[in-house]
Motif scaffolding. Sequence first.
Motif, PDB file in Angstrom:
ATOM      1  N   GLY A  38       0.744  -1.473   0.196  1.00  0.00           N
ATOM      2  CA  GLY A  38       0.118  -0.327   0.315  1.00  0.00           C
ATOM      3  C   GLY A  38       0.634   0.969   0.276  1.00  0.00           C
ATOM      4  N   ALA A  39       0.360   2.107   1.128  1.00  0.00           N
ATOM      5  CA  ALA A  39       1.199   3.528   0.648  1.00  0.00           C
ATOM      6  C   ALA A  39       1.008   4.115   1.705  1.00  0.00           C
ATOM      7  CB  ALA A  39       0.582   4.456  -0.837  1.00  0.00           C
ATOM      8  N   GLY A  40       0.436   5.726   1.413  1.00  0.00           N
ATOM      9  CA  GLY A  40       0.048   6.162   3.034  1.00  0.00           C
ATOM     10  C   GLY A  40      -1.336   6.562   3.153  1.00  0.00           C
ATOM     11  N   ILE A  41      -1.373   6.034   4.475  1.00  0.00           N
ATOM     12  CA  ILE A  41      -3.095   6.448   5.262  1.00  0.00           C
ATOM     13  C   ILE A  41      -3.096   7.852   6.010  1.00  0.00           C
ATOM     14  CG2 ILE A  41      -3.249   4.068   5.680  1.00  0.00           C
ATOM     15  CD1 ILE A  41      -2.139   3.997   8.186  1.00  0.00           C
ATOM     16  N   ALA A  42      -3.821   8.250   6.835  1.00  0.00           N
ATOM     17  CA  ALA A  42      -4.068   9.166   7.799  1.00  0.00           C
ATOM     18  C   ALA A  42      -4.365   8.555   8.696  1.00  0.00           C
ATOM     19  CB  ALA A  42      -5.618   9.827   7.735  1.00  0.00           C
ATOM     20  N   LEU A  43      -3.226   8.659  10.063  1.00  0.00           N
ATOM     21  CA  LEU A  43      -4.041   7.947  11.373  1.00  0.00           C
ATOM     22  C   LEU A  43      -5.143   9.688  12.052  1.00  0.00           C
ATOM     23  CD1 LEU A  43      -0.550   6.187  12.761  1.00  0.00           C
ATOM     24  CD2 LEU A  43      -2.775   5.058  12.355  1.00  0.00           C
ATOM     25  N   TRP A  44      -5.955   9.285  12.164  1.00  0.00           N
ATOM     26  CA  TRP A  44      -6.952  10.072  12.452  1.00  0.00           C
ATOM     27  C   TRP A  44      -6.557  10.030  13.814  1.00  0.00           C
ATOM     28  CZ3 TRP A  44      -8.580  13.866   9.691  1.00  0.00           C
ATOM     29  CH2 TRP A  44      -8.905  13.239   8.061  1.00  0.00           C
ATOM     30  N   SER A  82       4.280  12.641   9.150  1.00  0.00           N
ATOM     31  CA  SER A  82       3.625  14.195   8.922  1.00  0.00           C
ATOM     32  C   SER A  82       2.318  14.932   9.808  1.00  0.00           C
ATOM     33  CB  SER A  82       3.416  14.146   7.383  1.00  0.00           C
ATOM     34  OG  SER A  82       3.317  15.877   7.268  1.00  0.00           O
ATOM     35  N   LEU A  83       2.181  15.952  10.115  1.00  0.00           N
ATOM     36  CA  LEU A  83       0.819  16.370  10.985  1.00  0.00           C
ATOM     37  C   LEU A  83      -0.176  17.203  10.123  1.00  0.00           C
ATOM     38  CD1 LEU A  83       0.667  16.436  14.255  1.00  0.00           C
ATOM     39  CD2 LEU A  83       1.826  18.569  13.933  1.00  0.00           C
ATOM     40  N   THR A  84      -1.171  16.479   9.980  1.00  0.00           N
ATOM     41  CA  THR A  84      -2.118  16.903   9.603  1.00  0.00           C
ATOM     42  C   THR A  84      -2.761  17.862  10.306  1.00  0.00           C
ATOM     43  OG1 THR A  84      -1.809  15.041   8.404  1.00  0.00           O
ATOM     44  CG2 THR A  84      -4.482  16.455   8.011  1.00  0.00           C
ATOM     45  N   THR A  85      -3.154  19.304   9.627  1.00  0.00           N
ATOM     46  CA  THR A  85      -4.079  20.495  10.289  1.00  0.00           C
ATOM     47  C   THR A  85      -5.883  19.884   9.819  1.00  0.00           C
ATOM     48  OG1 THR A  85      -3.702  21.966   8.362  1.00  0.00           O
ATOM     49  CG2 THR A  85      -1.725  21.530  10.536  1.00  0.00           C
ATOM     50  N   ASN A  86      -5.694  19.919   8.342  1.00  0.00           N
ATOM     51  CA  ASN A  86      -7.155  20.686   7.570  1.00  0.00           C
ATOM     52  C   ASN A  86      -7.508  19.392   7.244  1.00  0.00           C
ATOM     53  OD1 ASN A  86      -5.817  23.062   8.606  1.00  0.00           O
ATOM     54  ND2 ASN A  86      -7.748  23.497   8.388  1.00  0.00           N
ATOM     55  N   TYR A  87      -8.426  19.124   6.784  1.00  0.00           N
ATOM     56  CA  TYR A  87      -9.178  18.341   5.503  1.00  0.00           C
ATOM     57  C   TYR A  87     -10.426  18.837   5.108  1.00  0.00           C
ATOM     58  CZ  TYR A  87     -11.269  14.082   3.944  1.00  0.00           C
ATOM     59  OH  TYR A  87     -11.967  12.609   3.496  1.00  0.00           O
ATOM     60  N   GLN A  88      -9.781  19.270   3.850  1.00  0.00           N
ATOM     61  CA  GLN A  88     -10.739  19.821   2.390  1.00  0.00           C
ATOM     62  C   GLN A  88     -11.179  19.160   1.744  1.00  0.00           C
ATOM     63  OE1 GLN A  88      -8.021  22.384  -0.173  1.00  0.00           O
ATOM     64  NE2 GLN A  88      -9.268  24.514   0.592  1.00  0.00           N
ATOM     65  N   ASP A 130      -6.325  20.145  13.382  1.00  0.00           N
ATOM     66  CA  ASP A 130      -5.496  20.135  14.583  1.00  0.00           C
ATOM     67  C   ASP A 130      -6.332  20.501  16.028  1.00  0.00           C
ATOM     68  OD1 ASP A 130      -5.707  22.869  13.707  1.00  0.00           O
ATOM     69  OD2 ASP A 130      -3.928  23.449  13.478  1.00  0.00           O
ATOM     70  N   THR A 131      -7.226  20.869  15.874  1.00  0.00           N
ATOM     71  CA  THR A 131      -7.453  21.166  17.319  1.00  0.00           C
ATOM     72  C   THR A 131      -8.663  20.371  18.591  1.00  0.00           C
ATOM     73  OG1 THR A 131      -9.961  21.635  16.078  1.00  0.00           O
ATOM     74  CG2 THR A 131      -8.656  23.535  16.077  1.00  0.00           C
ATOM     75  N   PHE A 132      -7.814  19.010  17.030  1.00  0.00           N
ATOM     76  CA  PHE A 132      -8.574  17.902  17.619  1.00  0.00           C
ATOM     77  C   PHE A 132      -7.793  17.330  19.353  1.00  0.00           C
ATOM     78  CE2 PHE A 132     -10.808  15.199  14.187  1.00  0.00           C
ATOM     79  CZ  PHE A 132     -11.459  16.231  13.760  1.00  0.00           C
ATOM     80  N   GLU A 133      -8.250  16.653  20.329  1.00  0.00           N
ATOM     81  CA  GLU A 133      -7.204  16.458  21.588  1.00  0.00           C
ATOM     82  C   GLU A 133      -5.899  16.133  20.574  1.00  0.00           C
ATOM     83  OE1 GLU A 133      -7.663  13.512  25.528  1.00  0.00           O
ATOM     84  OE2 GLU A 133      -9.358  14.007  23.656  1.00  0.00           O
ATOM     85  N   PHE A 143     -17.817  15.051  11.701  1.00  0.00           N
ATOM     86  CA  PHE A 143     -16.255  14.240  11.648  1.00  0.00           C
ATOM     87  C   PHE A 143     -15.674  13.947  12.685  1.00  0.00           C
ATOM     88  CE2 PHE A 143     -11.634  14.704  10.754  1.00  0.00           C
ATOM     89  CZ  PHE A 143     -11.892  13.516   9.046  1.00  0.00           C
ATOM     90  N   LYS A 144     -16.160  15.359  12.864  1.00  0.00           N
ATOM     91  CA  LYS A 144     -15.120  15.076  14.794  1.00  0.00           C
ATOM     92  C   LYS A 144     -15.723  14.126  15.948  1.00  0.00           C
ATOM     93  CE  LYS A 144     -13.338  20.123  13.912  1.00  0.00           C
ATOM     94  NZ  LYS A 144     -13.334  21.772  14.525  1.00  0.00           N
ATOM     95  N   SER A 145     -16.439  14.598  15.895  1.00  0.00           N
ATOM     96  CA  SER A 145     -17.466  13.107  16.666  1.00  0.00           C
ATOM     97  C   SER A 145     -16.652  11.955  16.726  1.00  0.00           C
ATOM     98  CB  SER A 145     -19.099  13.295  16.549  1.00  0.00           C
ATOM     99  OG  SER A 145     -19.674  12.306  17.257  1.00  0.00           O
ATOM    100  N   LEU A 146     -16.931  11.462  15.471  1.00  0.00           N
ATOM    101  CA  LEU A 146     -16.067  10.503  14.499  1.00  0.00           C
ATOM    102  C   LEU A 146     -15.216   9.841  15.199  1.00  0.00           C
ATOM    103  CD1 LEU A 146     -16.598   7.437  12.769  1.00  0.00           C
ATOM    104  CD2 LEU A 146     -15.624   8.863  11.223  1.00  0.00           C
ATOM    105  N   HIS A 147     -14.185  11.029  15.335  1.00  0.00           N
ATOM    106  CA  HIS A 147     -12.348  10.989  15.486  1.00  0.00           C
ATOM    107  C   HIS A 147     -12.268  10.630  17.022  1.00  0.00           C
ATOM    108  CE1 HIS A 147     -12.896  11.665  11.707  1.00  0.00           C
ATOM    109  NE2 HIS A 147     -12.019  10.300  11.211  1.00  0.00           N
TER     110      HIS A 147
END
Length: 379
Positions: free
Chosen positions: A43-49, A70-76, A91-94, A371-375
């Motif tokens: 595989g390649a990449g994944i986002a760790l939420w 790599s740190l992620t700040t936004n999902y657009q 990046d406002t997640f806990e 989205f934030k509730s899910l994560h």
Amino acid sequence: MQTAKKIIIIGGGIGGAATALALHRAGFEPVVYERTPELREVGAGIALWANATHILKNLGLLEEALQIGSLTTNYQFNSQSGKELVNITVDTFELPVIGIHRAELHQLLWRNAPHEKFVLGQTFEQFEQEAEKVRAYFSSGLTVEGDALIGADGLRSRVRAALLGDQPPIYRNFKTWRGLTDYVPREYRPGYIQEFLGRGKGFGFMMLGKGRMYWYAAATAPLAQPDAPIRRKKELETMFQDWFASVPELITTTDEANILTTDLYDRTPTKSWSKQNITLLGDAAHPMLPTMGQGACTALEDAFVVAKCLKEQANPTAAFQEYESLRFPRTKLIVEQSLRAGKMGELDNPLGVTLRNTFMKLMGSTISNDFKSLHAYRA
């Protein structure tokens, strides 16, 4: 309280490796049996939420993951021409959200567990339950006995087939391509996962560690279309030629050998996925479309929860019943959400696409909150 000690794990991917590590930390004797001759994740990449980095934090691996990812700040979300539809600040997640290569996450997990916990080149064939023990039989002639068995052997799980019957997964009329390149588009916004939605097609990209860019594309496609690796790049260049400039740039600058393709499947969520001292985990239990980015994340959750239940319950049967009762409602919700998101991506009619994009713009704050509730889940 625990009485079970030796736990057989079938499958050494991310879910199996995480389970071995979590069980080892909890004082068990897990052994992973993997059919491939070397332990590697494709595989390649994944986002760790944030729900997944929470698990890494509990396993003591978060700092290492931050170093290699790599740190992620936004999902657009954007239209195919690049017009912003929704911009979710993550990046406002806990806990941090990290872009990481699957292989590096896999290596992070298994190098933190003793290497004797992994037995490679062993293809599972069947199990046998007797009294409070379970035996696993392998094509090599190997037979092993343990107090419990966990099937973490993926979408076409042999453990699942032996446990629940050999029902095929459901093809959802989508195929995906994934690529990895060192090229960073001029228009890329640092820290962003950027997705572009078109007519029956989608494209997204994000940064991983070591300055690499991971991209993924999806499009509606009938099942069993012939695939020739030497044509993948040309096919994608044609499909996305008139999209936002970064999209064709990324395709053009990716080596053909670094483009993978996969047909997309899931299963309708059903109970139960346990039988006495045998249970399933990750894609073996609840395969889902990648549209919510939760496949590997929920496998990490499963690993942590099943280890916790086994530690709290003296009897593996009771532990697996508790594990399933804790995991089924959440994973069912995510499988269904992922399928709905996939169906939104199937829209091909220009009016339907316009309505979808308008809806997303109008409902941006609701989408962000959902989205934030899910994560926000904490195992």
